[in-house]
Design a protein around this motif. Structure first.
Motif, PDB file in Angstrom:
ATOM      1  N   ILE A   1      18.423  39.893  49.707  1.00 44.35           N
ATOM      2  CA  ILE A   1      19.851  39.585  49.678  1.00 44.35           C
ATOM      3  C   ILE A   1      20.602  40.651  48.910  1.00 44.35           C
ATOM      4  O   ILE A   1      20.123  41.190  47.912  1.00 44.35           O
ATOM      5  CB  ILE A   1      20.092  38.185  49.066  1.00 44.35           C
ATOM      6  N   LEU A   2      21.801  40.959  49.402  1.00 45.27           N
ATOM      7  CA  LEU A   2      22.670  41.969  48.800  1.00 45.27           C
ATOM      8  C   LEU A   2      24.049  41.361  48.592  1.00 45.27           C
ATOM      9  O   LEU A   2      24.657  40.837  49.535  1.00 45.27           O
ATOM     10  CB  LEU A   2      22.766  43.188  49.726  1.00 45.27           C
ATOM     11  N   LYS A   3      24.550  41.425  47.365  1.00 42.71           N
ATOM     12  CA  LYS A   3      25.944  41.065  47.081  1.00 42.71           C
ATOM     13  C   LYS A   3      26.769  42.330  47.171  1.00 42.71           C
ATOM     14  O   LYS A   3      26.504  43.320  46.472  1.00 42.71           O
ATOM     15  CB  LYS A   3      26.087  40.449  45.689  1.00 42.71           C
ATOM     16  N   ASP A   4      27.772  42.328  48.049  1.00 44.87           N
ATOM     17  CA  ASP A   4      28.588  43.509  48.309  1.00 44.87           C
ATOM     18  C   ASP A   4      30.054  43.093  48.249  1.00 44.87           C
ATOM     19  O   ASP A   4      30.631  42.675  49.256  1.00 44.87           O
ATOM     20  CB  ASP A   4      28.230  44.086  49.677  1.00 44.87           C
ATOM     21  N   GLY A   5      30.648  43.168  47.057  1.00 46.77           N
ATOM     22  CA  GLY A   5      32.002  42.651  46.882  1.00 46.77           C
ATOM     23  C   GLY A   5      32.005  41.151  47.041  1.00 46.77           C
ATOM     24  O   GLY A   5      31.243  40.435  46.377  1.00 46.77           O
ATOM     25  N   ASP A   6      32.858  40.643  47.930  1.00 45.12           N
ATOM     26  CA  ASP A   6      32.927  39.206  48.177  1.00 45.12           C
ATOM     27  C   ASP A   6      31.956  38.753  49.264  1.00 45.12           C
ATOM     28  O   ASP A   6      31.887  37.563  49.571  1.00 45.12           O
ATOM     29  CB  ASP A   6      34.347  38.808  48.590  1.00 45.12           C
ATOM     30  N   ASP A   7      31.237  39.691  49.846  1.00 40.17           N
ATOM     31  CA  ASP A   7      30.317  39.375  50.924  1.00 40.17           C
ATOM     32  C   ASP A   7      28.879  39.366  50.420  1.00 40.17           C
ATOM     33  O   ASP A   7      28.524  40.069  49.472  1.00 40.17           O
ATOM     34  CB  ASP A   7      30.435  40.391  52.060  1.00 40.17           C
ATOM     35  N   TYR A   8      28.065  38.582  51.107  1.00 37.44           N
ATOM     36  CA  TYR A   8      26.616  38.577  50.896  1.00 37.44           C
ATOM     37  C   TYR A   8      25.954  38.910  52.223  1.00 37.44           C
ATOM     38  O   TYR A   8      26.363  38.396  53.280  1.00 37.44           O
ATOM     39  CB  TYR A   8      26.137  37.216  50.407  1.00 37.44           C
ATOM     40  N   TYR A   9      24.940  39.742  52.168  1.00 41.96           N
ATOM     41  CA  TYR A   9      24.171  40.077  53.357  1.00 41.96           C
ATOM     42  C   TYR A   9      22.701  39.794  53.078  1.00 41.96           C
ATOM     43  O   TYR A   9      22.221  39.973  51.951  1.00 41.96           O
ATOM     44  CB  TYR A   9      24.364  41.546  53.740  1.00 41.96           C
ATOM     45  N   MET A  10      21.998  39.362  54.120  1.00 43.98           N
ATOM     46  CA  MET A  10      20.597  39.014  53.937  1.00 43.98           C
ATOM     47  C   MET A  10      19.819  39.396  55.193  1.00 43.98           C
ATOM     48  O   MET A  10      20.300  39.240  56.316  1.00 43.98           O
ATOM     49  CB  MET A  10      20.462  37.508  53.664  1.00 43.98           C
ATOM     50  N   THR A  11      18.612  39.921  54.980  1.00 41.05           N
ATOM     51  CA  THR A  11      17.709  40.168  56.099  1.00 41.05           C
ATOM     52  C   THR A  11      16.333  39.645  55.719  1.00 41.05           C
ATOM     53  O   THR A  11      16.085  39.272  54.568  1.00 41.05           O
ATOM     54  CB  THR A  11      17.677  41.652  56.485  1.00 41.05           C
ATOM     55  N   PHE A  12      15.437  39.625  56.711  1.00 42.32           N
ATOM     56  CA  PHE A  12      14.171  38.924  56.574  1.00 42.32           C
ATOM     57  C   PHE A  12      13.068  39.692  57.303  1.00 42.32           C
ATOM     58  O   PHE A  12      13.338  40.554  58.141  1.00 42.32           O
ATOM     59  CB  PHE A  12      14.263  37.517  57.200  1.00 42.32           C
ATOM     60  N   SER A  13      11.838  39.332  57.035  1.00 37.63           N
ATOM     61  CA  SER A  13      10.733  39.858  57.836  1.00 37.63           C
ATOM     62  C   SER A  13      10.939  39.463  59.295  1.00 37.63           C
ATOM     63  O   SER A  13      11.278  38.322  59.599  1.00 37.63           O
ATOM     64  CB  SER A  13       9.397  39.293  57.359  1.00 37.63           C
TER      65      SER A  13
END
Length: 539
Positions: free
Chosen positions: A77-89
């Motif tokens: 998971i990445l917090k980028d300003g007001d957004d969160y992004y997530m990736t997975f296997s």
């Protein structure tokens, strides 16, 4: 208090709807009988979203895990300003490394697939941002070659670069951090570390061992020691390293989360006296094998752990993404506050609730390849097998069976669901609906111009002939790992097929690989299959 099963399922679907829909009352009874005997119905309290799929946000300021259901393991998971992004296997699925977006940590929706090339089975990636550029560090393995790669993009939506080989053949689970020296590092499994070049696209030096955690008690029932998944965070005067121990699957009580800290990226690393921070301690708990955690700050300044776990009795859904609140303690450590995650938890305040998930039904009028659909073990030109035309998905046949035809599959996260599709085939083609774990383990029903073909345990068997010619409607229902099949010539009058299946054993602890039983479509042989009006509904 639990309702009788038929009454419960009827109430879940809506009594009037059950009464008014031909065949639905009987099917509701079948679904209810299929549920594992004696289960508490507490796990049915999720809100229902598009197509009746379960969603985490309960609409009352609380949420119920999982925040992303189905096979979404090793979340980064990445917090980028007001957004969160997530990736997975993403394992053998191509396109893979799907990136999901949220603005409140609870409601997630898919954004894009960052990896469109088959570089092997993709395990435990790391999504990060440095100097305005996004990076994903990717462990991947073919049977004959394995390494770690990096891809990058200037926008999270892409385009993402081609994979760059970092030539790290023996390590997995990279975790990115910038040290107090301004240098970039990847921490790796087994407590190892390697420095990166300033641009993050190559290594700069040799791999070195930097951390050995304290052993847990030998009487604990685990898969193995399994020092994996290091995730790094700098907060205040400390660097924190969050590590997974105990093995990813195996016994439900195996996986766990531990923490260590250091004032320098170069150590020494001090084990948290409260370890393990999280561990499933009983097979009676709702979530098994909880681990592989990352810490993230919520929109209101609260702190959380994101990690994965198996749902009790549903190894077939793979490892699902869980959200656990934490609190920082006066001694500079942290502890989890969510318990066994079986009950609703207060959401972080602030942020924006995006519409979660996505529709899994597909009329094939738009391109959902790479968002919903992915090939298993795709070749370099696999996408050329697909064409959308006049409301149909046209798939060229390949191989002889699901085992060697690279089925087109998707991830779902419901305990019970139904899917239907109309299929028309060319002569020489066999096509159908399947639940696909890997090339040796799958289940479902297909047909050619003269007969039906059942798939069970990864074995094909010719079944009695049919009178529908080269166009058949198929329905597959997976209700609590009990599979029933229906066929139709017109999509209105359905005949129950004479073979049912139980598929709870189609999972990692039987086959390995750490994946889920994915619904999908397949076309084998010479010629094409035309799929129309694919419909999905959670039950």
């Amino acid at each position: 208090m639990s309702l009788p099963r038929r009454a419960f399922v009827s109430s879940l679907l809506g009594g009037a709807a059950v009464a008014a829909t031909p065949g639905l009352a009987a099917r509701a009874q079948t679904w209810a009988e299929a549920a594992p005997f004696g289960r508490e119905w507490a796990d049915m309290k999720w809100r229902r979203g598009v197509e009746n799929q379960r969603i985490a946000d309960l609409g009352d300021g609380t949420f119920l895990n999982p925040i992303v259901s189905g096979d979404r393991p090793d979340p980064s998971i990445l917090k980028d300003g007001d957004d969160y992004y997530m990736t997975f296997s993403s394992f053998e699925s191509v396109p893979g490394l799907h990136i999901w977006r949220s603005r409140d940590l609870v409601n997630w929706r898919p954004l894009t697939a960052a990896l469109t090339k088959n570089i092997g089975s993709v395990w435990a990636p790391e999504l990060c941002k440095h100097d305005g550029r996004y990076f994903i560090y990717i462990p991947a393995r073919f049977p004959e070659y394995r390494s770690n790669y990096v891809i990058w993009a200037d926008r999270i939506e892409g385009p993402w670069s081609e994979p760059i080989d970092l030539k790290l053949p023996v390590h997995i689970d990279p975790g990115h951090i910038v040290g107090e020296d301004g240098k970039r590092y990847l921490f790796l499994h087994r407590g190892d570390r390697v420095r990166l070049s300033d641009d993050g696209l190559s290594t700069d030096g040799d791999v070195e061992h930097v951390y050995t955690p304290r052993r847990f008690p030998s009487e604990w029932v685990v898969e193995g020691f399994g020092q994996e998944g290091p995730k790094l965070l700098r907060r205040g005067e400390y660097f924190y390293m969050i590590t997974a121990l105990g093995g990813t699957a195996g016994p439900p009580t195996g996986h766990m989360v531990i923490a260590a800290r250091s004032r320098s990226i170069h150590g020494p690393w001090e084990d948290c006296p409260h370890n393990p921070i999280v561990r499933t301690t009983s097979a009676a708990e709702k979530w098994w094998s909880r681990g592989h955690a990352t810490l993230v700050e919520g929109p209101d300044g609260s702190w959380w752990m994101v990690y994965h776990g198996y749902e009790n009795a549903y190894w077939t859904l793979g490892r699902q993404t869980l959200l656990d609140p934490i609190e920082w303690t006066d001694d500079g450590w942290f502890r989890a506050r969510g318990g066994d995650l079986s009950k609703p938890i207060a959401k972080p305040s602030g942020g924006e609730a995006l519409t979660p998930g996505m529709a899994l039904s597909d009329d094939f009028s738009t391109d959902k390849y790479g968002i919903q659909w992915s090939f298993y073990s795709a070749g370099p030109d696999e996408a050329a097998r697909l064409e959308r035309r006049e409301g149909a998905l046209i798939m060229q046949g390949k191989g002889a069976a699901p085992s060697d035809c690279s089925p087109l599959t998707f991830v779902c996260g419901d305990l019970a669901y139904e899917m239907e599709v109309e299929i028309e085939i060319d002569p020489g083609v066999t096509a159908g609906l399947i639940l696909f774990y890997d090339k040796a383990l799958y289940a479902g029903l297909g047909f050619d111009a003269a007969r039906f073909v059942t798939h069970q345990y990864g074995i094909e068997r010719g079944r009695p002939g049919h009178s529908h010619g080269r166009k058949v409607h198929l329905r597959l229902t997976n209700a609590y790992n009990i599979v029933t099949l229906h066929t139709s010539g017109d999509g209105r009058t359905w005949t129950k097929f004479d073979r049912q299946m139980e598929v709870s054993g189609y999972n990692n602890n039987v086959r390995g690989g750490f994946m889920m039983l994915r619904p999908g479509l397949y076309a084998a042989g010479q010629g094409a299959a035309r799929f129309r009006n694919f419909r999905y509904r959670a039950l």
